[in-house]
Write a protein that holds these residues in place. Structure first.
Motif, PDB file in Angstrom:
ATOM      1  N   ILE A 161       0.848  -1.182   0.000  1.00 47.24           N
ATOM      2  CA  ILE A 161       0.000   0.000   0.000  1.00 47.24           C
ATOM      3  C   ILE A 161       0.886   1.235   0.000  1.00 47.24           C
ATOM      4  N   ASP A 162       0.605   2.172  -0.920  1.00 49.82           N
ATOM      5  CA  ASP A 162       1.466   3.350  -0.994  1.00 49.82           C
ATOM      6  C   ASP A 162       1.062   4.384   0.059  1.00 49.82           C
ATOM      7  N   MET A 163       1.828   5.470   0.122  1.00 48.41           N
ATOM      8  CA  MET A 163       1.641   6.447   1.191  1.00 48.41           C
ATOM      9  C   MET A 163       0.241   7.072   1.150  1.00 48.41           C
TER      10      MET A 163
ATOM     11  N   VAL B  46      15.571  11.428   2.628  1.00 42.29           N
ATOM     12  CA  VAL B  46      16.625  10.428   2.479  1.00 42.29           C
ATOM     13  C   VAL B  46      16.261   9.477   1.350  1.00 42.29           C
ATOM     14  N   ARG B  47      17.312   8.924   0.747  1.00 43.89           N
ATOM     15  CA  ARG B  47      17.106   8.023  -0.389  1.00 43.89           C
ATOM     16  C   ARG B  47      17.022   6.562   0.049  1.00 43.89           C
ATOM     17  N   GLU B  48      17.635   6.250   1.180  1.00 45.46           N
ATOM     18  CA  GLU B  48      17.765   4.853   1.593  1.00 45.46           C
ATOM     19  C   GLU B  48      16.802   4.550   2.730  1.00 45.46           C
ATOM     20  N   ILE B  49      15.758   3.785   2.419  1.00 45.72           N
ATOM     21  CA  ILE B  49      14.802   3.367   3.447  1.00 45.72           C
ATOM     22  C   ILE B  49      14.635   1.855   3.314  1.00 45.72           C
ATOM     23  N   HIS B  50      15.242   1.116   4.220  1.00 46.81           N
ATOM     24  CA  HIS B  50      15.138  -0.338   4.186  1.00 46.81           C
ATOM     25  C   HIS B  50      13.711  -0.759   4.543  1.00 46.81           C
TER      26      HIS B  50
ATOM     27  N   PHE C 118      11.034  -0.387   2.679  1.00 49.97           N
ATOM     28  CA  PHE C 118      10.016   0.435   2.010  1.00 49.97           C
ATOM     29  C   PHE C 118      10.410   0.571   0.552  1.00 49.97           C
ATOM     30  N   ARG C 119       9.481   0.225  -0.343  1.00 58.29           N
ATOM     31  CA  ARG C 119       9.745   0.309  -1.776  1.00 58.29           C
ATOM     32  C   ARG C 119       8.952   1.475  -2.354  1.00 58.29           C
ATOM     33  N   PRO C 120       9.619   2.512  -2.792  1.00 58.11           N
ATOM     34  CA  PRO C 120       8.913   3.724  -3.260  1.00 58.11           C
ATOM     35  C   PRO C 120       7.875   3.437  -4.337  1.00 58.11           C
TER      36      PRO C 120
ATOM     37  N   ARG D 294       4.895  -2.788   2.841  1.00 61.94           N
ATOM     38  CA  ARG D 294       4.437  -4.184   2.810  1.00 61.94           C
ATOM     39  C   ARG D 294       3.677  -4.411   4.108  1.00 61.94           C
ATOM     40  N   ILE D 295       2.388  -4.708   4.011  1.00 69.02           N
ATOM     41  CA  ILE D 295       1.524  -4.863   5.178  1.00 69.02           C
ATOM     42  C   ILE D 295       0.846  -6.226   5.134  1.00 69.02           C
ATOM     43  N   PHE D 296       0.300  -6.622   6.264  1.00 69.66           N
ATOM     44  CA  PHE D 296      -0.458  -7.870   6.324  1.00 69.66           C
ATOM     45  C   PHE D 296      -1.867  -7.650   5.780  1.00 69.66           C
ATOM     46  N   SER D 297      -2.351  -8.635   5.057  1.00 65.72           N
ATOM     47  CA  SER D 297      -3.736  -8.586   4.590  1.00 65.72           C
ATOM     48  C   SER D 297      -4.687  -8.802   5.758  1.00 65.72           C
ATOM     49  N   GLN D 298      -5.929  -8.406   5.576  1.00 70.49           N
ATOM     50  CA  GLN D 298      -6.907  -8.576   6.652  1.00 70.49           C
ATOM     51  C   GLN D 298      -7.141 -10.045   6.959  1.00 70.49           C
ATOM     52  N   ASP D 299      -7.141 -10.879   5.920  1.00 72.98           N
ATOM     53  CA  ASP D 299      -7.323 -12.315   6.152  1.00 72.98           C
ATOM     54  C   ASP D 299      -6.191 -12.882   7.010  1.00 72.98           C
ATOM     55  N   ALA D 300      -4.983 -12.456   6.720  1.00 74.31           N
ATOM     56  CA  ALA D 300      -3.831 -12.946   7.498  1.00 74.31           C
ATOM     57  C   ALA D 300      -3.947 -12.500   8.946  1.00 74.31           C
ATOM     58  N   LEU D 301      -4.380 -11.267   9.160  1.00 78.43           N
ATOM     59  CA  LEU D 301      -4.541 -10.773  10.532  1.00 78.43           C
ATOM     60  C   LEU D 301      -5.638 -11.539  11.257  1.00 78.43           C
ATOM     61  N   ASP D 302      -6.745 -11.843  10.557  1.00 79.91           N
ATOM     62  CA  ASP D 302      -7.829 -12.601  11.194  1.00 79.91           C
ATOM     63  C   ASP D 302      -7.337 -13.976  11.628  1.00 79.91           C
ATOM     64  N   ARG D 303      -6.572 -14.643  10.747  1.00 81.03           N
ATOM     65  CA  ARG D 303      -6.041 -15.954  11.106  1.00 81.03           C
ATOM     66  C   ARG D 303      -5.066 -15.843  12.278  1.00 81.03           C
ATOM     67  N   ALA D 304      -4.274 -14.791  12.292  1.00 81.25           N
ATOM     68  CA  ALA D 304      -3.339 -14.592  13.400  1.00 81.25           C
ATOM     69  C   ALA D 304      -4.080 -14.364  14.707  1.00 81.25           C
ATOM     70  N   VAL D 305      -5.200 -13.629  14.657  1.00 77.29           N
ATOM     71  CA  VAL D 305      -6.009 -13.401  15.858  1.00 77.29           C
ATOM     72  C   VAL D 305      -6.573 -14.721  16.367  1.00 77.29           C
ATOM     73  N   GLN D 306      -7.068 -15.569  15.454  1.00 75.82           N
ATOM     74  CA  GLN D 306      -7.578 -16.876  15.866  1.00 75.82           C
ATOM     75  C   GLN D 306      -6.485 -17.713  16.521  1.00 75.82           C
TER      76      GLN D 306
END
Length: 961
Positions: free
Chosen positions: A840-842, A890-894, A896-898, A903-915
């Motif tokens: 997801i971008d800024m 700054v140019r260098e951000i480990h 984060f891809r401009p 890179r974030i977790f999907s909602q499905d992945a979070l739901d499974r993690a909560v379970q």
């Protein structure tokens, strides 16, 4: 000069000097210059009177200073004064010029004939080979504390000279001082000292009284002047040991030597009775220096390189054969020299040793390093402090242990905690928004966090506190206070102090008091002191340990019967001392190491340490340790003075001060953490007293050798200033920048010439900015002013750690309370599966957060600079974090891809993690209920557990909805 006039005031009489050493160096320059004019001026020239006045003032300055060095020595300097008083200016000028040249070139350290007929060290050399041997023998000085006449001193010097032999490994001269105070001054100002001989009977007061020694007399309750003279020697030994613990101390007494040895034997290397063993004393001095001079592994590697060997194992490079037999890579040997390759090997025999199981020279080298740095044991590492940090964390932290860690620590700690499976609690440092940097973690915040775990019933799981001392920007903790107050709440806490940038601190008395190893030793002594036990008993009567508010507002004392001293420090030796790149050390002061950590530590060491370590790195660590013990104090004092000189030059220069300023302690340490009220460490009137006062009392202090330059007024950001100006144009290398600052660090290799070059470069840059601004059009000027305003007045607020997502958040089963800790390991490995993640971008992230969606980072996001994680796996992305990220230049951000964004977790992945979290909680509750039932707990306790389980299930449902 009056008898009571301080040396610092004498220095000021010749101009503004920051120290005795600077005053001495400049004094000789001024003296030679004035005498050279007086040697040619006519008697009636008006300039002559002014020059004579300057000469007298300089002599008054140098007379007490020179009494603390062997060269030129009292007799020679006295003769120089005599020629000046008789106005034999030609002769005086010639002598002064010779002395100054010898001092500047340090030839007195290896040439016995530097003064010709005025020689203080008569030559005993008869052959050229013996002369060459002396040129290669290190020189040092021995301080003799004894009240004696000039003739007695001269006789003693001759006796020492007669004992010299061409076979000696070293050569030394003596400095004789008559009093307790003079001994302390000499210990502080004479870098050449390697041993101190304290003889029987001497007065306390010095005729050359110096204010700077007052700080070393503070805390002495004894009336020293009223003490019997035979008691002053042992007391002086203890004081010198506190100031410069590397010095060898010897006591010569006429009283009961056996009784004194029993009482103060740990302070002195040997105690002698009268003059009965003066030959033995000479030998002891030479042997003591020899012990510190030894470099067992470096010597073993050097000897190995000389051996004829046949290589039938790995490393074609070994012995240089792959280079010598090549038609194409001979330039490698030309560049490095053959010794590098002759010493290259993977063998652990032939006089060498194994890093993973040392039994020979490497074992000795590590033992010597432990002695040098005040540790109980020390381990070498050849792949940097990143590896050292992972070793310590893995050795001491078990899965699900809670670790309190500064969020702004080096990334190796975060990755180490992932590998260990720790529950991580991130601590927030106080922010310095205007400079886009963080300070350090206040002790109150650490105590609040510990007490929150106590309320939640999980304090028993808190294993370690991990902090950076000192920070990249130079903020240093009161290490002793932090450990004291934390141990008062949890007596078995383990401390890991990342001192990657602070290895040099052991060498200097001001710095040393705030190091991990010195503080650990002090705490151990304190907890064994009956007087402290009485103080604690009185303190315990005044404190309500159940009252969190009182605990937060009170400076806590730990129970000496329960507190354990378990302290680890990691050093990037190569960063601030002499060692090859990646040469690092782990220092241990853990009284439970044998019982609780030794086996796991060795396993962790085996896990992360290469089976093919670089022997050149190990040898450089061995030699670097030697340098610490033999000249560390001198090098660090010089480093400190160069930093202060740099600061003063920029402050006083009219053009430089228009565009630049160095941050003072008041800029980076808020008043709440500065009990001393000190705003600047150096003052023309009081000299270094502010520095010493602040470092003794304040919660946080600033390392003056870290000079952070504010550059916002130039209109350039830190990255542009570093790369386009300093590096590309002038070849000046620096490491750390922020949005509107650049950091300059002096080190033990810095020189006055380097400082002068930096000043010259800053002046050129300031002139370029001045010219560019004056040539701007109205529109260009507005753009420039807007840029300056953005860099100086419109810094985005630094974000605190937001929180872990519910799926990764720590919680107490028994109290049902959520705590600050989180499971970054689960989040870290959950991101390995691409199906669990999305980008997801800024802009999209800002809109999603505004609609109430929780965005959870799947990666570490680390901008360089400032170099600390803005996000960690499992952390909720806040609006404040987005705002800060958007403002970064700054140019260098480990992480984060401009082109893609976060890179974030999907909602499905979070739901499974909560379970998964709910399942783990349910299992844990079932185990707890079963334990309660088996222990015949009351029925209402089981109901409480089931109610807790229900509450957790409700929390899970709400999170999913």
């Amino acid at each position: 000069m009056t008898a009571e006039q301080p040396l610092s005031q004498n220095c000021a009489s010749l101009g503004r000097h920051r120290s005795v050493w600077e005053g001495r160096a400049d004094g000789w320059i001024n003296l030679v210059d004035d005498l050279s004019r007086l040697a040619i001026l006519p008697a009636d020239d008006p300039e002559r009177a002014l020059r004579m006045q300057n000469v007298r003032r300089t002599v008054e300055l140098l007379t007490p200073i020179e009494s603390y060095w062997a060269f030129p020595g009292g007799r020679v300097f006295g003769e120089l004064r005599h020629w000046i008083e008789r106005e034999e200016m030609v002769r005086a000028h010639q002598a002064a010029r010779r002395i100054h040249r010898v001092l500047a070139a340090r030839t007195y350290r290896h040439d016995a004939n530097t003064l010709d007929s005025d020689n203080e060290l008569p030559s005993q050399i008869e052959t050229d080979s013996e002369r060459q041997a002396q040129l290669t023998r290190p020189y040092f000085e021995v301080l003799i504390v004894d009240e004696m006449s000039a003739s007695e001193e001269e006789a003693l010097r001759r006796r020492v000279q007669r004992k010299r032999s061409p076979d000696d490994d070293f050569i030394f001269d003596i400095v004789v001082v008559p009093s307790f105070e003079d001994a302390l001054i000499a210990t502080l100002v004479n870098f050449n000292l390697q041993a101190v001989v304290i003889r029987h009977g001497f007065p306390f007061r010095s005729v050359n009284h110096n204010d700077m020694l007052r700080r070393f007399l503070e805390g002495l309750d004894e009336n020293i002047e009223a003490m019997p003279e035979f008691e002053r020697g042992p007391l002086l030994g203890r004081r010198i040991a506190q100031i410069r613990p590397e010095l060898d101390l010897y006591l010569v007494t006429d009283v009961s030597v056996e009784d004194i040895a029993a009482r103060v034997g740990e302070v002195f290397k040997r105690i002698f009775f009268g003059e009965e063993d003066h030959i033995e004393l000479y030998s002891s001095i030479m042997k003591g220096v020899s012990e510190r001079h030894k470099t067992p592994f470096f010597n073993a590697l050097r000897d190995y390189a000389k051996q004829p060997t046949g290589v039938f194992h790995a490393l074609p490079l070994a012995r240089g054969k792959a280079i010598m037999n090549s038609n194409w890579i001979g330039d490698l040997a030309q560049f490095y020299g053959m010794n590098l390759f002759m010493a290259e090997t993977s063998a652990t025999s032939g006089g060498l040793d194994s890093l993973l199981d040392p039994v020979g020279p490497l074992k000795l080298a590590q033992e010597y390093a432990a002695r040098a740095f005040g540790a109980r044991r020390t381990y070498f590492a050849t792949n940097g402090t990143s590896t050292c940090n992972k070793i310590v964390v893995q050795a001491l932290v078990r899965p699900d242990d809670i670790v309190l860690v500064d969020r702004n620590c080096h990334k190796s700690h975060h990755y180490g905690l992932v590998l260990a499976g720790a529950q991580v609690t991130y601590l927030d440092s106080y922010p310095l928004d205007v400079y886009s940097m963080y300070g350090a973690v206040p002790i109150r915040h650490i105590k609040e966090t510990l007490l929150s775990f106590r309320r939640a019933g999980t304090l028993d799981r808190v294993r370690m506190v991990l902090l950076t001392n000192c920070t990249f920007d130079g903020i240093v903790y009161d290490v002793e206070r932090v450990m004291m107050e934390c141990l008062a709440i949890k007596p078995d806490l383990v401390f890991l102090w990342d001192e990657a940038w602070f290895a040099f601190a052991r060498c200097h008395p001001i710095y040393r008091q705030r190091t991990a190893m010195a503080s650990a030793a002090k705490l151990a002594d304190k907890f064994n002191d009956p007087e402290y036990a009485k103080n604690y008993e009185q303190f315990a009567l005044t404190i309500d340990w159940s009252d969190d508010a009182q605990l937060l507002d009170t400076r806590l004392l730990p129970d000496p019967t329960r507190a354990r001293v378990r302290v680890y420090a990691t050093h990037s030796t190569h960063k601030t001392l002499t060692a090859l790149r990646q040469g690092s050390m782990i220092h241990v002061w853990d009284q439970d190491f044998k019982d609780k950590a030794e086996e796991s530590f060795h396993e962790a060491y085996m896990t992360h340490t290469s089976t093919s370590p670089n022997y050149q790195i190990l040898a450089s660590l061995d030699v670097g340790r030697r340098q610490v013990e033999l000249e560390g104090y001198e090098l660090i004092q010089r480093q400190l003075e160069l930093a202060m000189s740099l600061r003063e030059q920029v402050k006083q220069h009219p053009l430089l001060s228009r565009y630049f300023r160095f941050l003072r302690v008041s800029d980076v340490v808020p008043p709440a953490y500065r009990d001393s009220g000190v705003n600047s460490y150096y003052d023309d009137e009081t000299g270094w007293n502010n520095l010493e006062t602040a470092w003794r009392t304040d919660e946080f202090v600033l390392d003056p050798t870290r000079a952070t330059l504010v550059i916002g007024a130039t209109g350039m950001d830190g990255d542009t200033f570093k790369n386009k100006e300093l590096m590309d144009k002038y070849g000046i290398q620096i490491n750390k920048t922020s949005r509107n600052t650049v950091l300059f660090m002096t080190n033990i290799g810095s020189t006055r010439s380097a400082i002068a070059y930096l000043i010259e470069v800053l002046v050129k840059i300031a002139r370029d900015v001045d010219a560019r601004v004056s040539d701007m059009s109205t529109i260009e000027r507005r753009t420039h002013e807007k840029r300056v305003r953005s860099l100086t007045l419109e810094q985005p607020p630094l974000p605190d750690f937001s929180s872990f997502h519910f799926a990764f958040r720590g919680r107490s089963i028994e109290s049902r309370a959520e705590t600050r800790d989180g499971d970054i390991r689960s989040a870290f490995f959950l991101s390995y599966d691409d199906a669990n993640c999305e980008y997801i971008d800024m802009n999209e992230a800002a809109r999603a957060i505004a609609t109430g969606r929780e965005l959870v980072s799947a990666l570490f996001v680390i901008p360089y600079p400032p170099g600390f994680p803005i996000l960690v796996p499992g952390q909720v992305i806040s609006a404040g974090i987005l705002q800060f990220m958007a403002a970064l230049d700054v140019r260098e951000i480990h992480g984060f891809r401009p082109e893609l964004g976060f890179r974030i977790f999907s909602q499905d992945a979070l739901d499974r993690a909560v379970q998964g979290t709910a399942s783990r909680v349910a299992i844990a509750l079932s185990d707890r209920v079963a334990q309660r039932q088996s222990s015949d707990a009351p029925a209402d306790t089981e109901v409480e557990q089931i109610a807790g389980f229900t509450t957790v299930k409700d929390d899970v449902s709400r999170s999913q909805n």
